[in-house]
Scaffold this motif. Structure first.
Motif, PDB file in Angstrom:
ATOM      1  N   GLN A  23       0.832  -1.207   0.000  1.00 40.72           N
ATOM      2  CA  GLN A  23       0.000   0.000   0.000  1.00 40.72           C
ATOM      3  C   GLN A  23       0.868   1.259   0.000  1.00 40.72           C
ATOM      4  O   GLN A  23       0.511   2.260  -0.617  1.00 40.72           O
ATOM      5  CB  GLN A  23      -0.917  -0.003   1.226  1.00 40.72           C
ATOM      6  N   TYR A  44      -0.518   5.558  -3.205  1.00 47.70           N
ATOM      7  CA  TYR A  44      -1.284   5.950  -4.386  1.00 47.70           C
ATOM      8  C   TYR A  44      -2.751   5.538  -4.302  1.00 47.70           C
ATOM      9  O   TYR A  44      -3.653   6.318  -4.622  1.00 47.70           O
ATOM     10  CB  TYR A  44      -0.647   5.348  -5.637  1.00 47.70           C
ATOM     11  N   ASP A  45      -3.008   4.308  -3.896  1.00 47.53           N
ATOM     12  CA  ASP A  45      -4.387   3.818  -3.872  1.00 47.53           C
ATOM     13  C   ASP A  45      -5.221   4.488  -2.786  1.00 47.53           C
ATOM     14  O   ASP A  45      -6.454   4.511  -2.874  1.00 47.53           O
ATOM     15  CB  ASP A  45      -4.408   2.297  -3.677  1.00 47.53           C
ATOM     16  N   THR A  48      -5.666   8.479  -4.378  1.00 43.70           N
ATOM     17  CA  THR A  48      -6.338   8.766  -5.643  1.00 43.70           C
ATOM     18  C   THR A  48      -7.571   7.899  -5.852  1.00 43.70           C
ATOM     19  O   THR A  48      -7.659   6.773  -5.363  1.00 43.70           O
ATOM     20  CB  THR A  48      -5.376   8.553  -6.825  1.00 43.70           C
ATOM     21  N   ASP A  49      -8.504   8.427  -6.611  1.00 44.37           N
ATOM     22  CA  ASP A  49      -9.718   7.699  -6.961  1.00 44.37           C
ATOM     23  C   ASP A  49      -9.402   6.656  -8.026  1.00 44.37           C
ATOM     24  O   ASP A  49      -8.772   6.972  -9.044  1.00 44.37           O
ATOM     25  CB  ASP A  49     -10.776   8.678  -7.474  1.00 44.37           C
ATOM     26  N   ALA A  50      -9.829   5.420  -7.805  1.00 44.54           N
ATOM     27  CA  ALA A  50      -9.480   4.318  -8.710  1.00 44.54           C
ATOM     28  C   ALA A  50     -10.048   4.509 -10.106  1.00 44.54           C
ATOM     29  O   ALA A  50      -9.414   4.129 -11.100  1.00 44.54           O
ATOM     30  CB  ALA A  50      -9.979   2.996  -8.122  1.00 44.54           C
ATOM     31  N   SER A  51     -11.216   5.093 -10.244  1.00 42.30           N
ATOM     32  CA  SER A  51     -11.853   5.225 -11.555  1.00 42.30           C
ATOM     33  C   SER A  51     -11.358   6.427 -12.341  1.00 42.30           C
ATOM     34  O   SER A  51     -11.114   6.349 -13.544  1.00 42.30           O
ATOM     35  CB  SER A  51     -13.373   5.298 -11.398  1.00 42.30           C
ATOM     36  N   GLY A  53      -8.615   8.593 -11.238  1.00 42.23           N
ATOM     37  CA  GLY A  53      -7.214   8.953 -11.012  1.00 42.23           C
ATOM     38  C   GLY A  53      -7.041  10.303 -10.355  1.00 42.23           C
ATOM     39  O   GLY A  53      -5.920  10.769 -10.168  1.00 42.23           O
ATOM     40  N   LYS A  56      -8.111  12.208  -3.976  1.00 44.20           N
ATOM     41  CA  LYS A  56      -9.234  12.185  -3.038  1.00 44.20           C
ATOM     42  C   LYS A  56      -9.078  13.342  -2.061  1.00 44.20           C
ATOM     43  O   LYS A  56      -8.122  13.381  -1.289  1.00 44.20           O
ATOM     44  CB  LYS A  56      -9.246  10.867  -2.268  1.00 44.20           C
TER      45      LYS A  56
END
Length: 213
Positions: A23, A44-45, A48-51, A53, A56
């Motif tokens: 992570q 990164y995960d 940022t928003d997965a869909s 990029g 957040k």
């Protein structure tokens, strides 16, 4: 590397237990053959928003008050999981000089200290107080005095911590693992000389061009 005894600056709260190295530095950022460009991958995960990029806004390190944080105040078992050293390099490239937590993954702990990322362990009661303090941006300034082994908050509260003597010396003197080894160069040369004097048949003299290569 420069010699220094303190880390001071904004501390960002990250109250997540068992935050592993996958992570901290996701696998998609491990394709390079050197240490460069890893700051983008740090957390990164979570950042940022997965869909889309997009960052957040609710994630602590994306908030204006914590964007310049130099210290992470984290949950237990920080850096558990795989042994990837990229997690350490990435945190450093992202501007972090220290992580404070109640405990760390063992391999991450020594990877960090050997690369001069300062790790500070405090007991759970101290961590509760510290996490609450730095969660208020107005109280997020911390100073870590490595020589005295004290964390000092914005209101002057101090928390003592332990640090192995070897790692303390490395941090203050600005030494990584190679630098620490080279500081014993005379002792290493002396051992080599004594060894070959006692076992001359083991010494192989390479041609000059091979030694240079």
């Amino acid at each position: 590397m420069s010699k220094h005894e303190t880390v001071a600056g904004i501390a960002a709260p990250l109250p997540l237990n068992n935050l592993d190295t996958d992570q901290i530095m996701p696998k998609q950022f491990l394709f390079g053959i050197d240490k460069s460009g890893l700051a983008r991958g740090v957390l990164y995960d979570l950042r940022t928003d997965a869909s889309s990029g997009a960052p957040k806004e609710e994630f602590v390190l994306n908030k204006p008050a914590y964007r310049d944080a130099r210290i992470l105040v984290a949950g237990a078992n920080f850096g558990c999981g795989s042994s990837r050293e990229h997690a350490v390099w990435g945190l450093q490239q992202a501007g972090f000089e220290a992580v404070i937590a109640p405990s760390f993954g063992e391999i991450f702990y020594f990877n960090a200290l050997n690369n001069r990322l300062l790790l500070v362990m405090l007991d759970c009661s101290a961590m509760v107080t510290l996490m609450e303090l730095v969660s208020d941006p107005a109280k997020s300034q911390l100073t870590i005095d490595v020589q005295r082994q004290r964390v000092t908050t914005a209101d002057g509260t101090e928390f003592p911590f332990e640090l192995p003597a070897r790692q303390k010396h490395m941090f203050i003197e600005g030494l990584d693992m190679i630098g620490m080894t080279l500081s014993d160069a005379k002792a290493i040369d002396g051992f080599e000389a004594r060894h070959y004097a006692a076992h001359p048949w083991m010494k192989i003299d390479l041609p000059k061009q091979q030694r240079a290569a």
